[in-house]
Write a protein that holds these residues in place. Sequence first.
Motif, PDB file in Angstrom:
ATOM      1  N   ALA A 110       1.144  -1.244   0.084  1.00 21.20           N
ATOM      2  CA  ALA A 110       0.079  -0.131  -0.092  1.00 21.20           C
ATOM      3  C   ALA A 110       1.020   1.449  -0.025  1.00 21.20           C
ATOM      4  CB  ALA A 110      -0.998   0.148   1.291  1.00 21.20           C
ATOM      5  N   ALA A 111       1.929   1.456   0.771  1.00 26.06           N
ATOM      6  CA  ALA A 111       2.494   2.169   1.496  1.00 26.06           C
ATOM      7  C   ALA A 111       3.064   2.892  -0.375  1.00 26.06           C
ATOM      8  CB  ALA A 111       4.243   2.109   1.920  1.00 26.06           C
ATOM      9  N   LEU A 112       3.898   1.687  -0.714  1.00 23.35           N
ATOM     10  CA  LEU A 112       4.495   1.676  -2.458  1.00 23.35           C
ATOM     11  C   LEU A 112       3.661   1.878  -3.054  1.00 23.35           C
ATOM     12  CD1 LEU A 112       7.871  -0.153  -1.245  1.00 23.35           C
ATOM     13  CD2 LEU A 112       7.515   2.363  -1.318  1.00 23.35           C
ATOM     14  N   GLU A 113       2.300   2.077  -3.419  1.00 25.64           N
ATOM     15  CA  GLU A 113       1.388   2.118  -4.688  1.00 25.64           C
ATOM     16  C   GLU A 113       1.460   0.574  -5.449  1.00 25.64           C
ATOM     17  OE1 GLU A 113       1.319   5.571  -6.228  1.00 25.64           O
ATOM     18  OE2 GLU A 113       0.509   6.579  -4.092  1.00 25.64           O
ATOM     19  N   ILE A 114       1.797  -1.066  -5.123  1.00 30.65           N
ATOM     20  CA  ILE A 114       1.319  -1.826  -5.943  1.00 30.65           C
ATOM     21  C   ILE A 114       0.190  -2.168  -5.549  1.00 30.65           C
ATOM     22  CG2 ILE A 114       2.882  -3.601  -5.960  1.00 30.65           C
ATOM     23  CD1 ILE A 114       5.155  -3.388  -4.843  1.00 30.65           C
ATOM     24  N   ASN A 115      -0.798  -2.213  -6.863  1.00 32.47           N
ATOM     25  CA  ASN A 115      -1.844  -2.015  -6.913  1.00 32.47           C
ATOM     26  C   ASN A 115      -1.688  -4.327  -7.559  1.00 32.47           C
ATOM     27  OD1 ASN A 115      -4.860  -3.488  -7.439  1.00 32.47           O
ATOM     28  ND2 ASN A 115      -4.574  -1.384  -8.180  1.00 32.47           N
ATOM     29  N   LEU A 116      -2.013  -5.000  -6.709  1.00 35.13           N
ATOM     30  CA  LEU A 116      -1.818  -6.312  -6.796  1.00 35.13           C
ATOM     31  C   LEU A 116      -3.117  -6.465  -8.239  1.00 35.13           C
ATOM     32  CD1 LEU A 116      -0.214  -6.449  -4.076  1.00 35.13           C
ATOM     33  CD2 LEU A 116      -1.489  -9.151  -3.777  1.00 35.13           C
ATOM     34  N   GLU A 117      -4.353  -6.195  -7.947  1.00 41.27           N
ATOM     35  CA  GLU A 117      -5.145  -6.333  -9.525  1.00 41.27           C
ATOM     36  C   GLU A 117      -4.749  -6.293 -10.814  1.00 41.27           C
ATOM     37  OE1 GLU A 117      -9.109  -4.569  -7.566  1.00 41.27           O
ATOM     38  OE2 GLU A 117      -8.530  -5.856  -5.561  1.00 41.27           O
ATOM     39  N   THR A 118      -3.535  -5.256 -10.669  1.00 38.70           N
ATOM     40  CA  THR A 118      -3.744  -4.462 -11.639  1.00 38.70           C
ATOM     41  C   THR A 118      -2.468  -5.319 -12.233  1.00 38.70           C
ATOM     42  OG1 THR A 118      -2.195  -2.878 -11.548  1.00 38.70           O
ATOM     43  CG2 THR A 118      -4.318  -2.043 -10.926  1.00 38.70           C
ATOM     44  N   LEU A 119      -1.881  -6.342 -11.778  1.00 36.54           N
ATOM     45  CA  LEU A 119      -0.857  -7.110 -11.784  1.00 36.54           C
ATOM     46  C   LEU A 119      -1.196  -8.010 -12.973  1.00 36.54           C
ATOM     47  CD1 LEU A 119       1.675  -5.884  -9.134  1.00 36.54           C
ATOM     48  CD2 LEU A 119       1.575  -5.703 -11.028  1.00 36.54           C
ATOM     49  N   GLU A 120       0.054  -8.677 -13.956  1.00 33.60           N
ATOM     50  CA  GLU A 120      -0.642 -10.120 -14.694  1.00 33.60           C
ATOM     51  C   GLU A 120      -0.323 -10.785 -13.733  1.00 33.60           C
ATOM     52  OE1 GLU A 120       1.557  -9.728 -18.594  1.00 33.60           O
ATOM     53  OE2 GLU A 120       0.630  -7.671 -19.056  1.00 33.60           O
ATOM     54  N   GLU A 121      -0.556 -12.139 -14.612  1.00 39.02           N
ATOM     55  CA  GLU A 121       0.057 -13.447 -13.613  1.00 39.02           C
ATOM     56  C   GLU A 121       1.112 -13.859 -13.298  1.00 39.02           C
ATOM     57  OE1 GLU A 121      -2.198 -15.228 -11.651  1.00 39.02           O
ATOM     58  OE2 GLU A 121      -4.126 -14.573 -11.645  1.00 39.02           O
ATOM     59  N   ASP A 122       2.259 -14.259 -12.801  1.00 38.41           N
ATOM     60  CA  ASP A 122       3.232 -14.849 -12.447  1.00 38.41           C
ATOM     61  C   ASP A 122       2.823 -16.158 -11.519  1.00 38.41           C
ATOM     62  OD1 ASP A 122       5.350 -15.594 -13.226  1.00 38.41           O
ATOM     63  OD2 ASP A 122       6.726 -13.487 -12.548  1.00 38.41           O
ATOM     64  N   ASN A 123       2.301 -17.744 -12.396  1.00 40.26           N
ATOM     65  CA  ASN A 123       2.019 -18.272 -11.343  1.00 40.26           C
ATOM     66  C   ASN A 123       3.153 -19.189 -12.011  1.00 40.26           C
ATOM     67  OD1 ASN A 123      -0.487 -17.779 -10.029  1.00 40.26           O
ATOM     68  ND2 ASN A 123      -1.495 -17.450 -11.783  1.00 40.26           N
ATOM     69  N   ARG A 124       2.427 -20.167 -10.589  1.00 37.55           N
ATOM     70  CA  ARG A 124       4.019 -21.431 -10.956  1.00 37.55           C
ATOM     71  C   ARG A 124       2.671 -23.069 -10.381  1.00 37.55           C
ATOM     72  NH1 ARG A 124       8.805 -19.172  -9.926  1.00 37.55           N
ATOM     73  NH2 ARG A 124       9.095 -19.542  -7.907  1.00 37.55           N
ATOM     74  N   GLU A 125       3.004 -23.503 -10.361  1.00 38.91           N
ATOM     75  CA  GLU A 125       2.904 -24.932  -9.946  1.00 38.91           C
ATOM     76  C   GLU A 125       3.869 -25.389  -8.460  1.00 38.91           C
ATOM     77  OE1 GLU A 125      -1.086 -27.250  -9.479  1.00 38.91           O
ATOM     78  OE2 GLU A 125      -0.586 -25.488 -10.023  1.00 38.91           O
ATOM     79  N   GLU A 126       3.242 -25.337  -7.306  1.00 32.79           N
ATOM     80  CA  GLU A 126       5.200 -25.500  -7.116  1.00 32.79           C
ATOM     81  C   GLU A 126       4.780 -26.598  -6.050  1.00 32.79           C
ATOM     82  OE1 GLU A 126       7.922 -21.804  -7.065  1.00 32.79           O
ATOM     83  OE2 GLU A 126       6.260 -21.639  -5.397  1.00 32.79           O
ATOM     84  N   ALA A 127       3.895 -27.039  -5.109  1.00 31.46           N
ATOM     85  CA  ALA A 127       3.557 -27.804  -4.048  1.00 31.46           C
ATOM     86  C   ALA A 127       1.834 -28.663  -4.592  1.00 31.46           C
ATOM     87  CB  ALA A 127       3.688 -27.287  -2.341  1.00 31.46           C
ATOM     88  N   SER A 128       2.489 -29.909  -3.705  1.00 38.55           N
ATOM     89  CA  SER A 128       1.313 -30.899  -3.659  1.00 38.55           C
ATOM     90  C   SER A 128       0.151 -30.260  -2.416  1.00 38.55           C
ATOM     91  CB  SER A 128       1.861 -32.217  -3.614  1.00 38.55           C
ATOM     92  OG  SER A 128       2.004 -32.255  -1.941  1.00 38.55           O
ATOM     93  N   PHE A 129      -0.835 -31.536  -2.565  1.00 38.23           N
ATOM     94  CA  PHE A 129      -1.860 -31.212  -1.204  1.00 38.23           C
ATOM     95  C   PHE A 129      -1.542 -31.329  -0.007  1.00 38.23           C
ATOM     96  CE2 PHE A 129      -4.708 -32.502   1.628  1.00 38.23           C
ATOM     97  CZ  PHE A 129      -6.061 -31.990   1.582  1.00 38.23           C
TER      98      PHE A 129
END
Length: 465
Positions: free
Chosen positions: A312-331
């Motif tokens: 919030a302080a650095l005005e980083i809005n997560l909603e506007t960011l592109e996905e950087d997804n990665r499947e890392e862990a199991s259940f």
Amino acid sequence: MERAVNHRIQDYRMMIFGEVVKLAWAGKLKHEADELPEKILKGKHLDERERRIIENHIRISMGLDPLYGIAHHKLGEDVDSAMNQDNIKAPLVSVIEDVCETCQRHWQKERGEEEERCPRDHLDCTEEAHRCIGCGRCIGECPLGAISDKIEFLPVVKLLQEQQAPVYATVAPAYVGQFGEGISPGQIRAALKRLGFTDMVEVAVFADILTVKEAYEFDHMVKTEEDYLITSCCCPVWVGMIQKNYREIAEHISPSVSPMIASGRVLKVLNPTAKVVFIGPCIAKKAEAKIPELEGAIDYVLTFRELKEIFAALEINLETLEEDNREEASFAGRVYGRTGGVSEAVERSVERILKRDVPFHSISFEGTGECKAGLEKLLKGELKANFIEGMGCTGGCVGGPRAVVSIEEGKKAVDAYSQETPMSTPFDNDNVLQLITRLGIKRWEALEDDREESIRGLLGRELKQ
């Protein structure tokens, strides 16, 4: 009412921290720190005590101890030492004495009257008392916010901006759902990279590895109906409680480190110059990272609330960011974020790889009161279980004192995220197999062998009994 009061105190604390973040990130903190108290109170006239209180909140936000009785000491003089700390010094929980002097408990004690029990009295945080287990309850129970944990972000600012070494953010399994409805793991990773982190790694991956380790430990330690294993994954409050108050059963604790410690150790073996910052909901993790036999794995610890304020302080809005997804862990690794998750993960793994005459039977405790009561029953032989899990917070990690959302919301998010992956156990997870292969581990069974120096150095610890 108590919860509402605590929220107001924490909001105030985070507001102060947010102002510190903005100035530190812009390189202006040293020059403008002395004007911060007036800025925070929007020009309101401060008496001497009010100024000291706000200045000490600022010092705690910078990872420093409060100061008392030092005339004309300016905040700007503290900034260099705050930015250049190799690690945040103990005690990690600090008390602002000027706030205590406004409390009715203080004056009842001064007058010799019977007073309400102060969090400082029954949850003593001093080294001499040997009673503190790092749960953070004293912080939440103080109605005036006199007790607070130091924030470890200022030296991280220097690491991120100088970029002299890779800096990894390792995030606790409870992180899903903490930063807003619909915010994905990929957007959180993108936000952390925008801050300057080299990458975000899910600690759930290392929970997968330790699940296998504890599954084999269970098989070796539980041979009869009377045998039992106490998990050491992943709550330092639980392990500390047993070591300090129930030493007669400490020999039954798994000698595994927590997934947090494993994450730092492994990343630093793979890249010796790396710095690792753990992010979770827990105050106790700040203390765990500084236990002598575990020290060096994790450089700094931030909490979910602190990270949310940083964004919030650095005005980083997560909603506007592109996905950087990665499947890392199991259940198995993902479900560690809530009570019962460790037990469920280890049970699935035991059933997957082992044929046993004595079946797996677990019991889980949550909250310090329930943990203590459960351990008392264990001592009396009243528990019918052979795998015993304890979490210092109600709900497990999703109920940590620095979580952002409610326990119910956190549990729902962890369960949903755990169910999304097709990988049921670590044995289904190619990421884990590739990781342990890079570490020179050729057999799953070798994860349990603490006699091997390489395994002990990565995944094991010497437990004081």
